[in-house]
Design a protein around this motif. Structure first.
Motif, PDB file in Angstrom:
ATOM      1  N   ASN A  10       0.916  -1.204   0.093  1.00 54.73           N
ATOM      2  CA  ASN A  10       0.020  -0.099  -0.179  1.00 54.73           C
ATOM      3  C   ASN A  10       0.895   1.204   0.028  1.00 54.73           C
ATOM      4  OD1 ASN A  10      -2.394  -1.384  -0.029  1.00 54.73           O
ATOM      5  ND2 ASN A  10      -2.596  -1.286   2.165  1.00 54.73           N
ATOM      6  N   GLY A  39     -13.475   8.342 -10.841  1.00 55.55           N
ATOM      7  CA  GLY A  39     -14.719   7.679 -10.299  1.00 55.55           C
ATOM      8  C   GLY A  39     -15.961   8.010 -11.014  1.00 55.55           C
ATOM      9  N   ILE A  40     -16.966   7.575 -10.598  1.00 53.16           N
ATOM     10  CA  ILE A  40     -18.263   7.344 -11.054  1.00 53.16           C
ATOM     11  C   ILE A  40     -18.980   8.667 -10.921  1.00 53.16           C
ATOM     12  CG2 ILE A  40     -20.277   6.032 -11.580  1.00 53.16           C
ATOM     13  CD1 ILE A  40     -18.734   3.468 -10.815  1.00 53.16           C
ATOM     14  N   VAL A  41     -19.606   9.255 -11.503  1.00 53.22           N
ATOM     15  CA  VAL A  41     -20.348  10.571 -11.344  1.00 53.22           C
ATOM     16  C   VAL A  41     -22.019  10.059 -11.013  1.00 53.22           C
ATOM     17  CG1 VAL A  41     -21.458  12.747 -11.990  1.00 53.22           C
ATOM     18  CG2 VAL A  41     -18.831  12.196 -12.259  1.00 53.22           C
ATOM     19  N   GLU A  42     -22.419   9.300 -12.139  1.00 54.93           N
ATOM     20  CA  GLU A  42     -23.732   8.843 -12.013  1.00 54.93           C
ATOM     21  C   GLU A  42     -23.890   7.404 -12.678  1.00 54.93           C
ATOM     22  OE1 GLU A  42     -26.171  11.751 -14.300  1.00 54.93           O
ATOM     23  OE2 GLU A  42     -28.103  10.463 -14.251  1.00 54.93           O
ATOM     24  N   TYR A  43     -24.821   6.554 -12.152  1.00 59.16           N
ATOM     25  CA  TYR A  43     -24.710   5.250 -12.723  1.00 59.16           C
ATOM     26  C   TYR A  43     -26.550   5.278 -12.546  1.00 59.16           C
ATOM     27  CZ  TYR A  43     -24.625   0.381 -12.738  1.00 59.16           C
ATOM     28  OH  TYR A  43     -24.725  -1.155 -13.338  1.00 59.16           O
ATOM     29  N   THR A  44     -27.000   4.639 -13.751  1.00 59.95           N
ATOM     30  CA  THR A  44     -28.402   4.414 -13.805  1.00 59.95           C
ATOM     31  C   THR A  44     -28.403   3.140 -15.133  1.00 59.95           C
ATOM     32  OG1 THR A  44     -28.838   5.877 -15.477  1.00 59.95           O
ATOM     33  CG2 THR A  44     -29.318   6.540 -13.253  1.00 59.95           C
ATOM     34  N   LEU A  64     -26.964  -1.464 -18.995  1.00 58.92           N
ATOM     35  CA  LEU A  64     -25.552  -1.242 -18.763  1.00 58.92           C
ATOM     36  C   LEU A  64     -25.091  -1.715 -17.516  1.00 58.92           C
ATOM     37  CD1 LEU A  64     -25.241   2.398 -19.937  1.00 58.92           C
ATOM     38  CD2 LEU A  64     -24.445   0.465 -21.104  1.00 58.92           C
ATOM     39  N   SER A  65     -24.030  -2.472 -17.223  1.00 60.03           N
ATOM     40  CA  SER A  65     -23.624  -2.868 -16.028  1.00 60.03           C
ATOM     41  C   SER A  65     -22.030  -2.901 -15.920  1.00 60.03           C
ATOM     42  CB  SER A  65     -24.142  -4.306 -15.658  1.00 60.03           C
ATOM     43  OG  SER A  65     -23.255  -5.419 -16.745  1.00 60.03           O
ATOM     44  N   ILE A  66     -21.578  -2.621 -14.676  1.00 60.50           N
ATOM     45  CA  ILE A  66     -20.068  -2.561 -14.570  1.00 60.50           C
ATOM     46  C   ILE A  66     -19.442  -3.822 -14.072  1.00 60.50           C
ATOM     47  CG2 ILE A  66     -18.407  -1.478 -13.034  1.00 60.50           C
ATOM     48  CD1 ILE A  66     -20.473   0.740 -12.206  1.00 60.50           C
ATOM     49  N   ARG A  67     -18.703  -4.396 -15.137  1.00 60.81           N
ATOM     50  CA  ARG A  67     -18.204  -5.617 -14.962  1.00 60.81           C
ATOM     51  C   ARG A  67     -16.988  -5.760 -13.849  1.00 60.81           C
ATOM     52  NH1 ARG A  67     -16.277  -9.118 -20.062  1.00 60.81           N
ATOM     53  NH2 ARG A  67     -15.547 -10.362 -18.583  1.00 60.81           N
ATOM     54  N   SER A  68     -16.231  -4.905 -14.054  1.00 59.92           N
ATOM     55  CA  SER A  68     -15.259  -4.826 -12.955  1.00 59.92           C
ATOM     56  C   SER A  68     -14.827  -3.207 -12.776  1.00 59.92           C
ATOM     57  CB  SER A  68     -13.953  -5.857 -13.266  1.00 59.92           C
ATOM     58  OG  SER A  68     -13.488  -5.287 -14.410  1.00 59.92           O
ATOM     59  N   ASN A  69     -14.324  -3.131 -11.807  1.00 57.80           N
ATOM     60  CA  ASN A  69     -13.634  -1.540 -11.496  1.00 57.80           C
ATOM     61  C   ASN A  69     -12.527  -1.630 -10.465  1.00 57.80           C
ATOM     62  OD1 ASN A  69     -15.399  -1.916  -9.232  1.00 57.80           O
ATOM     63  ND2 ASN A  69     -15.431   0.415  -8.902  1.00 57.80           N
ATOM     64  N   SER A  70     -11.866  -0.693 -10.675  1.00 56.68           N
ATOM     65  CA  SER A  70     -10.590  -0.372  -9.742  1.00 56.68           C
ATOM     66  C   SER A  70     -10.448   1.065  -9.471  1.00 56.68           C
ATOM     67  CB  SER A  70      -9.271  -1.306 -10.192  1.00 56.68           C
ATOM     68  OG  SER A  70      -9.000  -0.435 -11.381  1.00 56.68           O
ATOM     69  N   LYS A  71      -9.264   1.146  -8.887  1.00 53.04           N
ATOM     70  CA  LYS A  71      -8.981   2.771  -8.651  1.00 53.04           C
ATOM     71  C   LYS A  71      -9.163   3.404  -9.703  1.00 53.04           C
ATOM     72  CE  LYS A  71      -6.490   5.277  -5.440  1.00 53.04           C
ATOM     73  NZ  LYS A  71      -4.698   5.358  -4.788  1.00 53.04           N
TER      74      LYS A  71
ATOM     75  N   GLU B  24     -23.590   5.862  -6.189  1.00 52.36           N
ATOM     76  CA  GLU B  24     -22.033   6.007  -7.106  1.00 52.36           C
ATOM     77  C   GLU B  24     -20.843   6.455  -6.095  1.00 52.36           C
ATOM     78  OE1 GLU B  24     -24.923   7.776  -7.550  1.00 52.36           O
ATOM     79  OE2 GLU B  24     -25.569   7.235  -9.351  1.00 52.36           O
ATOM     80  N   ASN B  28     -17.379   4.284  -5.779  1.00 50.51           N
ATOM     81  CA  ASN B  28     -16.208   4.975  -5.685  1.00 50.51           C
ATOM     82  C   ASN B  28     -15.187   4.669  -4.595  1.00 50.51           C
ATOM     83  OD1 ASN B  28     -16.775   6.213  -8.461  1.00 50.51           O
ATOM     84  ND2 ASN B  28     -17.351   7.948  -7.459  1.00 50.51           N
ATOM     85  N   SER B  31     -13.675   1.261  -4.732  1.00 49.88           N
ATOM     86  CA  SER B  31     -12.548   1.129  -5.514  1.00 49.88           C
ATOM     87  C   SER B  31     -11.417   1.952  -5.028  1.00 49.88           C
ATOM     88  CB  SER B  31     -12.792   1.797  -6.914  1.00 49.88           C
ATOM     89  OG  SER B  31     -13.342   3.123  -6.877  1.00 49.88           O
ATOM     90  N   LEU B  37     -15.312  -5.127  -6.577  1.00 50.73           N
ATOM     91  CA  LEU B  37     -16.642  -5.399  -6.713  1.00 50.73           C
ATOM     92  C   LEU B  37     -16.930  -5.656  -8.412  1.00 50.73           C
ATOM     93  CD1 LEU B  37     -18.733  -2.116  -5.498  1.00 50.73           C
ATOM     94  CD2 LEU B  37     -18.413  -4.303  -4.497  1.00 50.73           C
ATOM     95  N   VAL B  40     -21.574  -5.645 -11.517  1.00 50.93           N
ATOM     96  CA  VAL B  40     -22.223  -4.479 -10.972  1.00 50.93           C
ATOM     97  C   VAL B  40     -23.520  -4.138 -11.861  1.00 50.93           C
ATOM     98  CG1 VAL B  40     -22.460  -2.014  -9.876  1.00 50.93           C
ATOM     99  CG2 VAL B  40     -20.490  -3.547  -9.757  1.00 50.93           C
ATOM    100  N   TYR B  42     -27.443  -2.107 -12.398  1.00 52.79           N
ATOM    101  CA  TYR B  42     -28.429  -1.229 -11.723  1.00 52.79           C
ATOM    102  C   TYR B  42     -29.912  -1.747 -11.931  1.00 52.79           C
ATOM    103  CZ  TYR B  42     -30.879   3.266 -10.993  1.00 52.79           C
ATOM    104  OH  TYR B  42     -31.562   4.149 -10.788  1.00 52.79           O
TER     105      TYR B  42
END
Lengths: 88, 388
Positions: A10, A39-44, A64-71, B24, B28, B31, B37, B40, B42
């Motif tokens: 880390n 980062g993500i602002v809006e997610y619908t 729409l879906s988020i398959r994977s996310n990281s930093k 959201e 964030n 992550s 995750l 994901v 909606y």
């Protein structure tokens, strides 16, 4: 993993995000991988807005879906109908 | 892909629903905190996602910061499976141990089958294979079948020509082929005559080589010429041949044998029966006095059968005989039986047309007289003596 290893991992120095330009990879209209995000602002269901430092990247579509996310990267899957770049 | 699913199952994950508050920001923060995750989606103003069991504990702080609520919808993985069946852990561990024991026991040989031998008994063959290391309870991976098969042939004094041991699971099959002595074909080409060896009336006459002197239907006496080995050529010279042929003749044959009335026999003086439990090659007697029984022992094992394989458990019946010598009388039927057995060895190649026999008895002996009229092979080879 041991605590010492995690602490070391880390504390590794990383490049500041401002030096990384966002990179977008599209696979047909089914999948999009965006690197260099903040980062993500809006997610619908029909819209995902992603903050890419200089601008906001909007993906419109359905299922729409988020398959994977990281930093600093995210993979979005679904049926993408529209891509927009919006200023902050 | 399937490897990833398996990996995630082993690591254990939960399907959560995040609603209310700032979803959201929740994603964030996850992550940022390196909480993985995936999948994901909606749905109806809330987010459904999958998270590892280990990371789930860290979601409490993130939930507070983002003002969201979390609901666990599904749990998958070994950790949750163990928690669900925690009270049945001994049952599960017992099942696992029993499977391991079964796999271990399958590596031992519990059933030995002998096939192919007609002259040697099963016990004789098993006695030899036991010396080479094959018996009930042998550890199969440490037993060399090929080496044992090669060594076993030498232990039978030439009575078998080939032996093979094959193991399949917990069953060993010993295949044996008996030794067959082949008749030697003599290649004797010495000049000879073919003469009669008994008196009789010729029935069939076949000459292979030589000059035939006796024909079918003629009567011959012992020593008469059947086929001559001396042949006169057209130019007057003489050739000496090796006579050969097949002649059959009808003749009368007499036989007389005597048997003693009294005979020595072994009769059982004392018989002791006891049972023992047969368990994986070990025999546990149920009678405490069984060790004190002396004499010849015969054992009969009753083993349950499962699809042609005998199970390595059962009950053994042991009978211990103690014999004593005694004198008894021959019965007339036994006399005839003994006489027939002796005559068969001499007459097995003859065709008997008529016969009659008579039994006379005295105080000490039985005498059997038999008269036969039979068809036999007649003729023997006689070397030609050349006069210089």
């Amino acid at each position: 993993m041991s605590k010492n290893y995690l602490k070391f991992k880390n504390n590794l120095p990383t490049l500041p995000n401002s030096h990384l330009e966002p990179m977008i990879e599209l696979i047909s209209n089914r999948e999009a991988t965006i690197e260099g995000i903040d980062g993500i602002v809006e997610y619908t269901d029909n819209l995902i807005s992603i903050n890419c430092r200089c601008y906001i990247f909007n993906l419109q579509g359905f299922n729409l879906s988020i398959r994977s996310n990281s930093k600093d990267s995210i993979t979005v899957s679904g049926c993408i109908t529209d891509i927009k770049f919006a200023s902050k | 892909m399937s490897f990833m699913l398996l990996f995630r199952y082993f690591k254990s994950f939960a399907v959560i629903k995040v609603y209310d508050g700032f979803t959201e920001r929740f994603v964030n923060l996850c992550s940022r905190e390196r909480i993985q995750l995936w999948d994901v989606t909606y749905e109806a103003k809330c987010i459904k996602a999958k998270v590892y069991c280990k990371d789930f504990k860290k979601l409490k702080a993130i939930r507070k910061k983002s003002g969201t609520k979390i609901k666990v919808l599904e749990k998958h993985g070994l950790t949750y499976l163990y928690r669900k069946h925690k009270e049945r852990r001994f049952l599960i561990s017992g099942l696992v141990v029993s499977v391991l024991i079964m796999l271990l026991l399958n590596m031992f040989i519990w059933n030995i089958e002998v096939i192919g031998s007609e002259t040697l008994s099963k016990s004789q063959i098993l006695e030899v294979t036991e010396k080479l290391g094959l018996k009930t309870g042998t550890f199969a991976p440490f037993f060399d079948c090929n080496q044992a098969g090669r060594e076993a042939v030498n232990n039978f004094d030439g009575r078998i020509s080939w032996l093979a041991i094959n193991t399949k699971g917990s069953k060993a099959t010993v295949e044996v082929r008996d030794f067959e002595k082949k008749e030697e074909i003599s290649v004797d080409k010495m000049p000879c005559n073919y003469i009669a060896d008994f008196d009789g009336l010729i029935v069939d006459a076949y000459t292979f080589s030589g000059v035939q002197k006796a024909v079918s239907g003629s009567s011959v006496k012992r020593g008469n010429l059947l086929i001559s080995g001396v042949s006169e050529n057209e130019d007057g010279s003489i050739s000496y041949l090796h006579s050969d042929g097949i002649f059959t003749a009808v003749h009368n044959r007499n036989s007389e044998k005597s048997f003693t009335i009294k005979k020595q026999v072994k009769i059982p003086d004392e018989i002791n029966i006891y049972y023992s439990i047969y368990f994986f090659g070990i025999s546990i007697p149920l009678d405490l006095k069984s060790a004190s029984y002396n004499g010849e022992k015969l054992s009969y094992t009753c083993q349950p059968n499962f699809s042609g394989n005998a199970l390595p458990v059962g009950i053994k019946k042991n009978v211990v005989y103690k014999f004593k010598q005694a004198e008894t009388d021959h019965k007339a039927l036994n006399i005839v039986d003994a006489f027939s057995t002796q005559e068969y060895s001499q007459l097995k190649n003859s065709r008997i047309i008529t016969f009659d026999y008579e039994i006379n008895s005295t105080r000490k002996n039985y005498s059997v007289t038999a008269n036969y009229k039979c068809i036999d092979f007649i003729g023997e080879k006689s070397e030609i003596v050349k006069e210089n």
